[in-house]
Design an enzyme around this catalytic site. Sequence first.
Site, PDB file in Angstrom:
ATOM      1  N   HIS A 187      -3.302   6.895   2.361  1.00 18.96           N
ATOM      2  CA  HIS A 187      -3.790   5.551   1.858  1.00 18.96           C
ATOM      3  C   HIS A 187      -5.142   5.254   2.589  1.00 18.96           C
ATOM      4  O   HIS A 187      -5.269   5.496   3.665  1.00 18.96           O
ATOM      5  CB  HIS A 187      -2.709   4.482   2.267  1.00 18.96           C
ATOM      6  CG  HIS A 187      -3.075   3.146   1.963  1.00 18.96           C
ATOM      7  ND1 HIS A 187      -3.847   2.483   0.909  1.00 18.96           N
ATOM      8  CD2 HIS A 187      -3.239   2.121   2.947  1.00 18.96           C
ATOM      9  CE1 HIS A 187      -4.254   1.595   1.050  1.00 18.96           C
ATOM     10  NE2 HIS A 187      -3.708   0.980   2.430  1.00 18.96           N
ATOM     11  N   ASN A 212     -10.283  -0.581   0.095  1.00 16.79           N
ATOM     12  CA  ASN A 212      -8.829  -0.532  -0.029  1.00 16.79           C
ATOM     13  C   ASN A 212      -8.139  -1.158  -1.271  1.00 16.79           C
ATOM     14  O   ASN A 212      -8.420  -2.359  -1.415  1.00 16.79           O
ATOM     15  CB  ASN A 212      -8.118  -1.175   1.409  1.00 16.79           C
ATOM     16  CG  ASN A 212      -6.419  -1.274   1.405  1.00 16.79           C
ATOM     17  OD1 ASN A 212      -6.083  -0.630   0.277  1.00 16.79           O
ATOM     18  ND2 ASN A 212      -6.168  -1.706   2.529  1.00 16.79           N
ATOM     19  N   CYS A 252       0.746  -1.072  -0.109  1.00 12.42           N
ATOM     20  CA  CYS A 252      -0.188   0.021  -0.017  1.00 12.42           C
ATOM     21  C   CYS A 252       0.759   1.374   0.055  1.00 12.42           C
ATOM     22  O   CYS A 252       0.271   2.431  -0.146  1.00 12.42           O
ATOM     23  CB  CYS A 252      -0.961   0.092   0.996  1.00 12.42           C
ATOM     24  SG  CYS A 252      -2.175  -1.467   1.192  1.00 12.42           S
TER      25      CYS A 252
HETATM   26  N1  ACO Z   1     -18.467  -8.838   9.282  1.00  8.88           N
HETATM   27  C1  ACO Z   1     -18.997  -9.006  10.513  1.00  8.88           C
HETATM   28  N2  ACO Z   1     -17.975  -9.230  11.408  1.00  8.88           N
HETATM   29  C2  ACO Z   1     -16.735  -9.163  11.360  1.00  8.88           C
HETATM   30  C3  ACO Z   1     -16.320  -9.219  10.207  1.00  8.88           C
HETATM   31  C4  ACO Z   1     -17.148  -8.812   9.189  1.00  8.88           C
HETATM   32  N3  ACO Z   1     -16.758  -8.536   7.845  1.00  8.88           N
HETATM   33  N4  ACO Z   1     -15.007  -9.177  10.137  1.00  8.88           N
HETATM   34  C5  ACO Z   1     -14.783  -9.439  11.498  1.00  8.88           C
HETATM   35  N5  ACO Z   1     -15.781  -9.350  12.256  1.00  8.88           N
HETATM   36  C6  ACO Z   1     -15.853  -9.739  13.556  1.00  8.88           C
HETATM   37  C7  ACO Z   1     -14.832 -10.456  14.215  1.00  8.88           C
HETATM   38  O1  ACO Z   1     -14.933 -11.734  14.027  1.00  8.88           O
HETATM   39  C8  ACO Z   1     -14.728 -10.053  15.597  1.00  8.88           C
HETATM   40  O2  ACO Z   1     -15.787 -10.743  16.284  1.00  8.88           O
HETATM   41  P1  ACO Z   1     -15.428 -11.169  17.731  1.00  8.88           P
HETATM   42  O3  ACO Z   1     -15.415  -9.941  18.710  1.00  8.88           O
HETATM   43  O4  ACO Z   1     -16.686 -12.191  18.137  1.00  8.88           O
HETATM   44  O5  ACO Z   1     -13.995 -12.042  17.756  1.00  8.88           O
HETATM   45  C9  ACO Z   1     -15.362  -8.331  15.864  1.00  8.88           C
HETATM   46  O6  ACO Z   1     -15.900  -8.439  14.284  1.00  8.88           O
HETATM   47  C10 ACO Z   1     -14.289  -7.479  15.687  1.00  8.88           C
HETATM   48  O7  ACO Z   1     -13.115  -7.745  14.876  1.00  8.88           O
HETATM   49  P2  ACO Z   1     -11.900  -6.973  14.949  1.00  8.88           P
HETATM   50  O8  ACO Z   1     -10.840  -7.513  13.950  1.00  8.88           O
HETATM   51  O9  ACO Z   1     -11.431  -6.683  16.508  1.00  8.88           O
HETATM   52  O10 ACO Z   1     -12.176  -5.525  14.295  1.00  8.88           O
HETATM   53  P3  ACO Z   1     -11.611  -4.011  14.200  1.00  8.88           P
HETATM   54  O11 ACO Z   1     -12.704  -3.158  14.939  1.00  8.88           O
HETATM   55  O12 ACO Z   1     -10.257  -4.266  14.443  1.00  8.88           O
HETATM   56  O13 ACO Z   1     -11.889  -3.820  12.728  1.00  8.88           O
HETATM   57  C11 ACO Z   1     -10.197  -3.952  10.689  1.00  8.88           C
HETATM   58  C12 ACO Z   1     -10.870  -4.687  11.837  1.00  8.88           C
HETATM   59  C13 ACO Z   1     -11.522  -3.161  10.126  1.00  8.88           C
HETATM   60  C14 ACO Z   1      -9.650  -4.850   9.764  1.00  8.88           C
HETATM   61  C15 ACO Z   1      -9.362  -2.944  11.476  1.00  8.88           C
HETATM   62  O14 ACO Z   1      -8.499  -3.406  12.229  1.00  8.88           O
HETATM   63  C16 ACO Z   1      -8.578  -2.310  10.316  1.00  8.88           C
HETATM   64  O15 ACO Z   1      -9.061  -1.465   9.507  1.00  8.88           O
HETATM   65  N6  ACO Z   1      -7.195  -2.272  10.223  1.00  8.88           N
HETATM   66  C17 ACO Z   1      -6.301  -1.602   9.356  1.00  8.88           C
HETATM   67  C18 ACO Z   1      -6.300  -2.498   8.116  1.00  8.88           C
HETATM   68  C19 ACO Z   1      -5.203  -1.802   7.434  1.00  8.88           C
HETATM   69  O16 ACO Z   1      -4.953  -0.521   7.556  1.00  8.88           O
HETATM   70  N7  ACO Z   1      -4.656  -2.206   6.374  1.00  8.88           N
HETATM   71  C20 ACO Z   1      -3.747  -1.508   5.436  1.00  8.88           C
HETATM   72  C21 ACO Z   1      -2.648  -2.306   4.872  1.00  8.88           C
HETATM   73  S1  ACO Z   1      -3.313  -3.262   3.640  1.00  8.88           S
HETATM   74  C22 ACO Z   1      -2.101  -3.516   2.639  1.00  8.88           C
HETATM   75  O17 ACO Z   1      -1.092  -3.171   2.705  1.00  8.88           O
HETATM   76  C23 ACO Z   1      -2.277  -4.374   1.647  1.00  8.88           C
END
Ligand code: ACO
Length: 316
Positions: free
Chosen positions: A241, A271, A112
């Site tokens: 990004h 993304n 990214c």
């Molecule tokens: N739909 C419904 N529920 C979901 C989904 C979904 N699509 N995905 C995960 N959940 C659930 C999980 O199972 C979890 O349930 P649990 O609490 O029962 O275990 C709950 O939702 C919370 O999951 P978390 O992973 O803790 O959610 P979080 O608030 O951290 O959000 C996310 C996740 C959106 C991925 C966030 O962490 C994020 O944006 N991270 C950054 C990603 C990023 O910046 N990537 C950039 C680099 S990418 C690259 O270089 C290619």
Amino acid sequence: VSYGRITATASYLPPKVVTNDDLAKVMETSDEWIASRTGIRQRHIAENENTSDLCIHVANTLLQKVKKQSSDLDFIIIATMTPDYHTPSVACMVQGAIQATNAYAFDISVACSGFVYALSLANKLIQTGAKCGLVIGGEVLSKMLDWQDRSTAVLFGDGAAGVVLEASDQPMIVKEKLYSNGSLGQALTSGLVETTDYQKTVHPLQMEGRAIFDFATRTVVQSVKELLADEAQSVDYFLLHQANARILDIFAKKLQVPREKFLQNIQHYGNTSAATIPLLLDEAVGDGTIILGGKQKIILTGFGGGLTWGNLLLQV
Ligand code: ACO
């Protein structure tokens, strides 16, 4: 010495749009979860097109916009983590398709952060004698996703966008710094792996979302603060990004900059990795928010797999 200047922007999205509701029909998720956690409402998904096809569209549009022949190009750089092949590079496929017979062409693999790295590198090529080149970020991430894994499948999309960079006596990049930290690389992995028993396995994209989120909102924010020092208030627009709209909210708060200065289009595209920043730039140039040659100050901030990150402060 000449410096690289952006003289045109362009983008291409594959036509198929997949909404959050469409995804909720095939996996256990909801528009409410995806939109509230990430800001994403839909993404474009390539059907019969690969990364090179998307990038060829962008390259052709760029040449039309600057009214140049493909033979005028000295180089083509494609930033991608989803190339069609390891070799030939996507850049060589683009070069062949548009018949850029005087250009050298290569891909860079910086996930990214790819567009930020590629633009920095292209500027240095111009400083050492090149006159004109294309810098494009393009991805078909959908082919690398595990569609059973809702924690990653909902986050990404396909697309490509880029710029023409031309020699000028006015510098465009006024400050920059790039970073890598390979010791955190396992937080985001994707691609072919070979295990010790010579089994070849294609691994889908896997991400420790929380770790990347913390990295973005701590380490990357800190790097922007260091680059800008006391200049943050004078920046017109922040082109970050697009990984999560909440990351933009936190950046605005920590830098004490109005949230409106952080351009956002993740709701439409998800993304798209190396394509997010040039997509934002192309939209902003298209609607007049950013005026090329108008002396606005903008910052481009990439962060992602590697881990890698970097900031370019531009006077466009
Ligand atoms: N739909 C419904 N529920 C979901 C989904 C979904 N699509 N995905 C995960 N959940 C659930 C999980 O199972 C979890 O349930 P649990 O609490 O029962 O275990 C709950 O939702 C919370 O999951 P978390 O992973 O803790 O959610 P979080 O608030 O951290 O959000 C996310 C996740 C959106 C991925 C966030 O962490 C994020 O944006 N991270 C950054 C990603 C990023 O910046 N990537 C950039 C680099 S990418 C690259 O270089 C290619």
